[in-house]
Design a protein around this motif. Structure first.
Motif, mmCIF file in Angstrom:
data_model
loop_
_atom_site.group_PDB
_atom_site.id
_atom_site.type_symbol
_atom_site.label_atom_id
_atom_site.label_comp_id
_atom_site.label_asym_id
_atom_site.label_seq_id
_atom_site.Cartn_x
_atom_site.Cartn_y
_atom_site.Cartn_z
ATOM 1 N N GLN A 199 2.365 19.719 -14.570
ATOM 2 C CA GLN A 199 2.395 19.539 -13.342
ATOM 3 C C GLN A 199 1.938 17.717 -12.993
ATOM 4 N N TYR A 200 2.332 17.082 -12.350
ATOM 5 C CA TYR A 200 2.377 15.909 -12.416
ATOM 6 C C TYR A 200 0.883 15.113 -11.433
ATOM 7 N N MET A 201 0.665 14.318 -11.675
ATOM 8 C CA MET A 201 -0.995 13.671 -11.249
ATOM 9 C C MET A 201 -1.053 12.542 -10.533
ATOM 10 N N PRO A 202 -0.465 12.658 -9.951
ATOM 11 C CA PRO A 202 -0.745 10.307 -9.717
ATOM 12 C C PRO A 202 -2.558 10.169 -9.073
ATOM 13 N N TRP A 203 -2.951 9.125 -10.147
ATOM 14 C CA TRP A 203 -3.926 8.957 -10.170
ATOM 15 C C TRP A 203 -4.054 7.626 -9.721
ATOM 16 N N ILE A 204 -5.583 7.125 -9.155
ATOM 17 C CA ILE A 204 -6.142 6.122 -8.979
ATOM 18 C C ILE A 204 -6.995 6.028 -9.285
ATOM 19 N N HIS A 205 -7.634 4.925 -9.682
ATOM 20 C CA HIS A 205 -9.210 4.119 -9.748
ATOM 21 C C HIS A 205 -9.955 3.985 -8.557
ATOM 22 N N VAL A 206 -11.205 4.709 -7.938
ATOM 23 C CA VAL A 206 -11.064 4.082 -7.236
ATOM 24 C C VAL A 206 -11.708 2.175 -6.387
ATOM 25 N N ASP A 207 -11.976 1.761 -7.792
ATOM 26 C CA ASP A 207 -11.931 -0.098 -7.522
ATOM 27 C C ASP A 207 -10.879 -0.677 -7.090
ATOM 28 N N ASP A 208 -9.915 0.378 -7.355
ATOM 29 C CA ASP A 208 -8.426 -0.353 -7.468
ATOM 30 C C ASP A 208 -8.071 0.173 -5.550
ATOM 31 N N LEU A 209 -7.981 1.416 -5.133
ATOM 32 C CA LEU A 209 -8.060 2.376 -3.861
ATOM 33 C C LEU A 209 -9.298 1.293 -3.036
ATOM 34 N N CYS A 210 -9.934 1.002 -3.630
ATOM 35 C CA CYS A 210 -11.097 -0.083 -2.026
ATOM 36 C C CYS A 210 -10.419 -1.339 -2.217
ATOM 37 N N ASN A 211 -9.863 -1.868 -3.432
ATOM 38 C CA ASN A 211 -9.413 -3.449 -3.058
ATOM 39 C C ASN A 211 -7.929 -3.400 -2.397
ATOM 40 N N MET A 212 -6.813 -2.359 -2.607
ATOM 41 C CA MET A 212 -5.495 -1.610 -1.858
ATOM 42 C C MET A 212 -6.346 -1.875 -0.051
ATOM 43 N N TYR A 213 -7.545 -1.669 -0.056
ATOM 44 C CA TYR A 213 -7.280 -1.558 1.419
ATOM 45 C C TYR A 213 -7.862 -2.563 2.009
ATOM 46 N N VAL A 214 -8.637 -3.454 1.076
ATOM 47 C CA VAL A 214 -9.608 -5.197 1.547
ATOM 48 C C VAL A 214 -8.040 -5.626 1.108
ATOM 49 N N HIS A 215 -7.270 -5.408 0.643
ATOM 50 C CA HIS A 215 -5.680 -6.221 0.617
ATOM 51 C C HIS A 215 -4.822 -6.284 1.973
ATOM 52 N N ALA A 216 -4.923 -4.852 2.056
ATOM 53 C CA ALA A 216 -3.997 -4.237 3.335
ATOM 54 C C ALA A 216 -4.617 -5.328 4.782
ATOM 55 N N LEU A 217 -5.975 -5.030 4.969
ATOM 56 C CA LEU A 217 -6.329 -6.174 5.509
ATOM 57 C C LEU A 217 -5.940 -7.804 5.765
ATOM 58 N N VAL A 218 -6.032 -8.368 4.575
ATOM 59 C CA VAL A 218 -5.786 -10.240 4.787
ATOM 60 C C VAL A 218 -4.529 -10.535 4.350
ATOM 61 N N ASN A 219 -3.184 -9.148 4.447
ATOM 62 C CA ASN A 219 -2.260 -9.004 3.857
ATOM 63 C C ASN A 219 -1.184 -9.349 5.669
ATOM 64 N N PRO A 220 -1.238 -9.948 6.279
ATOM 65 C CA PRO A 220 -0.296 -9.903 7.260
ATOM 66 C C PRO A 220 1.060 -9.161 7.476
ATOM 67 N N MET A 221 2.104 -9.807 6.115
ATOM 68 C CA MET A 221 3.058 -8.515 6.247
ATOM 69 C C MET A 221 2.964 -7.275 5.718
ATOM 70 N N MET A 222 1.777 -6.527 5.109
ATOM 71 C CA MET A 222 1.169 -5.248 5.483
ATOM 72 C C MET A 222 1.434 -4.543 6.351
ATOM 73 N N ALA A 223 2.511 -3.030 6.561
ATOM 74 C CA ALA A 223 2.896 -2.480 7.819
ATOM 75 C C ALA A 223 3.285 -1.498 7.112
ATOM 76 N N GLY A 224 3.725 0.366 7.865
ATOM 77 C CA GLY A 224 3.691 1.134 7.540
ATOM 78 C C GLY A 224 2.936 1.426 6.355
ATOM 79 N N PRO A 225 3.755 3.149 6.031
ATOM 80 C CA PRO A 225 2.802 3.261 4.715
ATOM 81 C C PRO A 225 3.081 2.890 3.219
ATOM 82 N N TYR A 226 2.351 2.946 2.493
ATOM 83 C CA TYR A 226 2.236 2.644 0.819
ATOM 84 C C TYR A 226 1.911 3.539 -0.474
ATOM 85 N N ASN A 227 1.931 4.077 -1.065
ATOM 86 C CA ASN A 227 1.500 4.959 -2.063
ATOM 87 C C ASN A 227 0.600 4.130 -2.282
#
Length: 305
Positions: A199-227
């Motif tokens: 069974q597959y285990m899609p993973w992410i490091h917590v540092d990358d996840l938190c940086n992804m949230y910040v990226h979503a804050l500052v990037n006005p073009m981001m909207a909708g769902p992102y894996n």
């Protein structure tokens, strides 16, 4: 200079704590919604809310420039009884509705509303198909829960607020998150793959996840769902072998039979016995760069003292 404020629900949890530190480091002021009133610090303001009674200190929402919505019952904490399933679903829907009601009543305009979601929207099934954000939601408990969760977030978008949904995989952190339950077993050299191990285990490091949230804050073009998961096709056997390697040994025990896991966990066993392949192409097209895309490097960082 007045710092821009980020309000976080679920800010005292594993991801919330890491995210709070990152936001402060980047110069934001942070507010946290908490079920109990806490003492403010120089960097963090705490506001009380109670989702069950639909109570919230409205000033928390009114002073926010951004909201990051992480609140929700942990799906892996207790067996999935009918009552527990209701708690998991209601905690996500009702918490979003509470924030929505304050925004709507006060005509409050945010720069962005970024919410947690989960790759569970694609279902607790096994298969080789790669799931993109366009993949339909599954009809099982996880798929339905994530669908209703994201549907509640759509009401924020109807207020003409940019909304982003971060569909999160298994989060790896420094002896926390997904690793917290695994490490004691693996440190005793009793680790093993679960079920078939395929069974597959899609993973992410917590540092990358938190940086992804910040990226979503500052990037006005981001909207909708992102894996939010590394697209490296890690399965349970490979993950188990890699974790054992990082701890200095090779797996020697046979796979834990699926029927034993089902006996111990009930329906919740689907979390560990199933897994989908996940595409990270959309978030990378949005300009996000993963720091950790190699599983061994990510695990070594998580276990570094």
């Amino acid at each position: 200079m007045i710092k821009r404020n980020v309000l976080i629900s679920g800010g005292s949890g594993f991801i919330g704590r890491h995210l709070t530190s990152l936001l402060i480091e980047k110069g934001y002021s942070v507010s946290i919604l908490s079920r109990s009133k806490k003492q403010n610090t120089a960097e963090i303001s705490y506001y009380k809310w109670d989702v069950a009674t639909q109570y919230i200190e409205e000033d928390a929402v009114l002073k926010a420039d951004f909201i990051i919505h992480l609140a929700g019952e942990n799906i892996a904490e207790k067996r999935w009884t009918k009552k527990r399933k209701d708690e998991i679903l209601n905690s996500r829907e009702q918490s979003t509705q509470l924030i929505y009601s304050v925004l709507k009543k006060n005509n409050k305009v945010l720069e962005a509303f970024v919410s947690a979601s989960a790759i569970g929207i694609y279902g607790a099934v096994n298969g080789k198909k790669i799931c993109t954000e366009e993949t339909p939601n599954a009809n099982d408990f996880l798929g339905f829960t994530c669908y209703k969760w994201e549907e509640s977030i759509d009401f924020i978008e109807y207020l003409r607020i940019r909304t982003v949904k971060i569909r999160t995989g298994l989060v790896l952190g420094k002896e926390d998150g997904f690793l917290r339950k695994l490490l004691p077993i693996f440190r005793w050299r009793l680790g093993a793959a679960l079920g078939s191990g395929k069974q597959y285990m899609p993973w992410i490091h917590v540092d990358d996840l938190c940086n992804m949230y910040v990226h979503a804050l500052v990037n006005p073009m981001m909207a909708g769902p992102y894996n939010a998961a590394v697209n490296d096709n890690t399965n349970n056997l490979l993950f188990s072998k890699t974790l054992a390697k990082v701890l200095g040994y090779s797996l020697w025990l046979p796979n834990v039979p699926a029927f034993l896991i089902k006996l111990a966990m009930g329906e919740m066993s689907k979390i560990v016995l199933t897994g989908r392949r996940i595409s990270s192409e959309k978030i990378e097209r949005a300009g996000f760069t993963f720091k950790f895309k190699n599983l061994e490097e990510a695990l070594r960082d998580c276990l570094r003292k």
